[in-house]
Design a protein around this motif. Structure first.
Motif, PDB file in Angstrom:
ATOM      1  N   VAL A 121       0.879  -1.163   0.000  1.00 32.98           N
ATOM      2  CA  VAL A 121       0.000   0.000   0.000  1.00 32.98           C
ATOM      3  C   VAL A 121       0.916   1.212   0.000  1.00 32.98           C
ATOM      4  O   VAL A 121       1.804   1.323   0.844  1.00 32.98           O
ATOM      5  CB  VAL A 121      -0.911   0.053   1.251  1.00 32.98           C
ATOM      6  CG1 VAL A 121      -1.747   1.327   1.252  1.00 32.98           C
ATOM      7  CG2 VAL A 121      -1.799  -1.168   1.345  1.00 32.98           C
ATOM      8  N   SER A 122       0.705   2.121  -0.941  1.00 30.80           N
ATOM      9  CA  SER A 122       1.550   3.305  -1.038  1.00 30.80           C
ATOM     10  C   SER A 122       0.693   4.544  -1.246  1.00 30.80           C
ATOM     11  O   SER A 122      -0.118   4.586  -2.168  1.00 30.80           O
ATOM     12  CB  SER A 122       2.534   3.181  -2.205  1.00 30.80           C
ATOM     13  OG  SER A 122       3.370   2.070  -2.024  1.00 30.80           O
ATOM     14  N   ALA A 123       0.868   5.525  -0.356  1.00 25.76           N
ATOM     15  CA  ALA A 123       0.256   6.842  -0.537  1.00 25.76           C
ATOM     16  C   ALA A 123       1.303   7.684  -1.252  1.00 25.76           C
ATOM     17  O   ALA A 123       2.420   7.870  -0.753  1.00 25.76           O
ATOM     18  CB  ALA A 123      -0.107   7.461   0.805  1.00 25.76           C
ATOM     19  N   MET A 124       0.964   8.146  -2.438  1.00 20.65           N
ATOM     20  CA  MET A 124       1.962   8.779  -3.302  1.00 20.65           C
ATOM     21  C   MET A 124       1.629  10.244  -3.599  1.00 20.65           C
ATOM     22  O   MET A 124       0.533  10.564  -4.042  1.00 20.65           O
ATOM     23  CB  MET A 124       2.069   8.008  -4.617  1.00 20.65           C
ATOM     24  CG  MET A 124       2.503   6.550  -4.462  1.00 20.65           C
ATOM     25  SD  MET A 124       4.135   6.349  -3.743  1.00 20.65           S
ATOM     26  CE  MET A 124       5.168   7.127  -4.988  1.00 20.65           C
ATOM     27  N   HIS A 125       2.627  11.100  -3.357  1.00 19.51           N
ATOM     28  CA  HIS A 125       2.560  12.503  -3.751  1.00 19.51           C
ATOM     29  C   HIS A 125       3.255  12.656  -5.104  1.00 19.51           C
ATOM     30  O   HIS A 125       2.919  13.511  -5.893  1.00 19.51           O
ATOM     31  CB  HIS A 125       3.246  13.360  -2.677  1.00 19.51           C
ATOM     32  CG  HIS A 125       3.034  14.816  -2.833  1.00 19.51           C
ATOM     33  ND1 HIS A 125       4.006  15.730  -2.541  1.00 19.51           N
ATOM     34  CD2 HIS A 125       1.976  15.543  -3.234  1.00 19.51           C
ATOM     35  CE1 HIS A 125       3.551  16.946  -2.763  1.00 19.51           C
ATOM     36  NE2 HIS A 125       2.319  16.855  -3.187  1.00 19.51           N
ATOM     37  N   GLY A 126       4.240  11.804  -5.337  1.00 23.55           N
ATOM     38  CA  GLY A 126       4.930  11.726  -6.619  1.00 23.55           C
ATOM     39  C   GLY A 126       4.534  10.434  -7.326  1.00 23.55           C
ATOM     40  O   GLY A 126       3.696   9.687  -6.845  1.00 23.55           O
ATOM     41  N   ARG A 127       5.157  10.179  -8.458  1.00 26.69           N
ATOM     42  CA  ARG A 127       4.828   8.975  -9.220  1.00 26.69           C
ATOM     43  C   ARG A 127       5.731   7.795  -8.907  1.00 26.69           C
ATOM     44  O   ARG A 127       5.341   6.652  -9.097  1.00 26.69           O
ATOM     45  CB  ARG A 127       4.927   9.270 -10.725  1.00 26.69           C
ATOM     46  CG  ARG A 127       3.877  10.242 -11.221  1.00 26.69           C
ATOM     47  CD  ARG A 127       4.119  10.629 -12.659  1.00 26.69           C
ATOM     48  NE  ARG A 127       5.348  11.434 -12.692  1.00 26.69           N
ATOM     49  CZ  ARG A 127       6.105  11.610 -13.762  1.00 26.69           C
ATOM     50  NH1 ARG A 127       5.794  11.037 -14.894  1.00 26.69           N
ATOM     51  NH2 ARG A 127       7.183  12.350 -13.700  1.00 26.69           N
ATOM     52  N   ALA A 136       2.576   5.130  -9.044  1.00 25.57           N
ATOM     53  CA  ALA A 136       1.354   5.899  -9.280  1.00 25.57           C
ATOM     54  C   ALA A 136       1.511   6.699 -10.580  1.00 25.57           C
ATOM     55  O   ALA A 136       1.732   7.910 -10.544  1.00 25.57           O
ATOM     56  CB  ALA A 136       1.081   6.818  -8.090  1.00 25.57           C
ATOM     57  N   PRO A 137       1.384   6.036 -11.731  1.00 21.33           N
ATOM     58  CA  PRO A 137       1.704   6.693 -13.003  1.00 21.33           C
ATOM     59  C   PRO A 137       0.833   7.894 -13.344  1.00 21.33           C
ATOM     60  O   PRO A 137       1.268   8.759 -14.112  1.00 21.33           O
ATOM     61  CB  PRO A 137       1.533   5.580 -14.038  1.00 21.33           C
ATOM     62  CG  PRO A 137       0.726   4.532 -13.384  1.00 21.33           C
ATOM     63  CD  PRO A 137       0.981   4.648 -11.912  1.00 21.33           C
ATOM     64  N   THR A 138      -0.358   7.996 -12.790  1.00 23.48           N
ATOM     65  CA  THR A 138      -1.227   9.128 -13.112  1.00 23.48           C
ATOM     66  C   THR A 138      -1.168  10.234 -12.062  1.00 23.48           C
ATOM     67  O   THR A 138      -1.862  11.241 -12.198  1.00 23.48           O
ATOM     68  CB  THR A 138      -2.687   8.655 -13.275  1.00 23.48           C
ATOM     69  OG1 THR A 138      -3.124   8.076 -12.041  1.00 23.48           O
ATOM     70  CG2 THR A 138      -2.812   7.632 -14.395  1.00 23.48           C
ATOM     71  N   GLN A 139      -0.344  10.064 -11.033  1.00 24.45           N
ATOM     72  CA  GLN A 139      -0.247  11.054  -9.965  1.00 24.45           C
ATOM     73  C   GLN A 139       0.383  12.341 -10.478  1.00 24.45           C
ATOM     74  O   GLN A 139       1.345  12.310 -11.246  1.00 24.45           O
ATOM     75  CB  GLN A 139       0.563  10.498  -8.790  1.00 24.45           C
ATOM     76  CG  GLN A 139       0.857  11.485  -7.683  1.00 24.45           C
ATOM     77  CD  GLN A 139      -0.380  12.066  -7.030  1.00 24.45           C
ATOM     78  OE1 GLN A 139      -1.461  11.500  -7.080  1.00 24.45           O
ATOM     79  NE2 GLN A 139      -0.234  13.216  -6.421  1.00 24.45           N
ATOM     80  N   ASP A 140      -0.161  13.475 -10.033  1.00 22.55           N
ATOM     81  CA  ASP A 140       0.367  14.792 -10.385  1.00 22.55           C
ATOM     82  C   ASP A 140       0.488  15.593  -9.096  1.00 22.55           C
ATOM     83  O   ASP A 140      -0.524  15.987  -8.515  1.00 22.55           O
ATOM     84  CB  ASP A 140      -0.565  15.476 -11.380  1.00 22.55           C
ATOM     85  CG  ASP A 140      -0.111  16.871 -11.776  1.00 22.55           C
ATOM     86  OD1 ASP A 140       0.901  17.371 -11.219  1.00 22.55           O
ATOM     87  OD2 ASP A 140      -0.767  17.473 -12.635  1.00 22.55           O
ATOM     88  N   ARG A 141       1.723  15.821  -8.643  1.00 23.96           N
ATOM     89  CA  ARG A 141       1.929  16.492  -7.359  1.00 23.96           C
ATOM     90  C   ARG A 141       1.401  17.922  -7.369  1.00 23.96           C
ATOM     91  O   ARG A 141       1.185  18.496  -6.307  1.00 23.96           O
ATOM     92  CB  ARG A 141       3.394  16.423  -6.917  1.00 23.96           C
ATOM     93  CG  ARG A 141       4.351  17.223  -7.665  1.00 23.96           C
ATOM     94  CD  ARG A 141       5.795  17.214  -7.115  1.00 23.96           C
ATOM     95  NE  ARG A 141       6.363  15.905  -6.935  1.00 23.96           N
ATOM     96  CZ  ARG A 141       6.641  15.366  -5.733  1.00 23.96           C
ATOM     97  NH1 ARG A 141       6.429  16.026  -4.642  1.00 23.96           N
ATOM     98  NH2 ARG A 141       7.144  14.160  -5.664  1.00 23.96           N
TER      99      ARG A 141
END
Length: 181
Positions: A121-127, A136-141
């Motif tokens: 489980v990863s909470a991602m601010h970056g990708r 998280a390839p669609t993540q946008d900080r």
């Protein structure tokens, strides 16, 4: 990151590219070696995660699961032998038989999601994390929102075939074992 909580920096805070993989710089844009980057804007309004009652800020991502177990295994090997551990070997041992998959409740925007057989489980601010894994390839900080990736279920052989796809972000195609919130 936690030492920067509430601080407004009156002067530039620089980071320079180093090491074999810098996931933070991969996300904000790599520069040639030697070029300094002012990261003050990335130190304000940092996301916070709470795990077992402890609140922590983070710059890039935070998680639990097999990635943490591998890092722990590598550190234990180094402490025991005094030698550098083979990360890939430790990861394969974990994937094949050592890692015990826990259950977890993940709370996102106040909504509880219950999972069994958690791989990570990863909470991602970056990708990126782990030296180039695009978790998280669609993540946008820049949006002010986080992505939470949960990999769960699936047999060990199946995970062995899917896990390498995380480097290009293609693991999210396996919607039966990967969920993104």
């Amino acid at each position: 990151a936690n030492n920067a909580r509430g601080i407004e920096f009156p002067c530039p805070v620089f980071v320079i590219r180093s090491g074999t993989g810098n996931d933070f710089l991969n996300d904000i844009g790599q520069t040639p070696n030697g070029e300094l980057i002012d990261i003050r804007k990335h130190l304000s309004s940092l996301p916070e995660v709470e795990i077992d009652g402890e609140k922590r800020l983070f710059i890039n991502g935070v998680g639990m699961g097999i990635d943490g177990a591998v890092c722990d295994g590598v550190e234990k090997y180094k402490a025991k032998t005094g030698k550098k551990a083979n990360y890939t070997k430790v990861a394969l041992e974990m994937l094949l038989y050592k890692y015990k998959r826990p259950s977890a409740t993940v709370v996102v925007d106040g909504e509880e999601h219950h999972f069994t057989d958690i791989w990570m489980v990863s909470a991602m601010h970056g990708r990126f994390f782990g030296g180039g894994m695009m978790v998280a390839p669609t993540q946008d900080r820049g949006t002010g929102r986080l992505s939470v990736m949960v990999m769960h279920g699936g047999s060990r052989p199946r995970i062995l075939t899917i896990f390498p796809t995380i480097f290009k972000g293609n693991h999210i195609k396996h919607k039966d074992i990967v969920e993104i919130f």
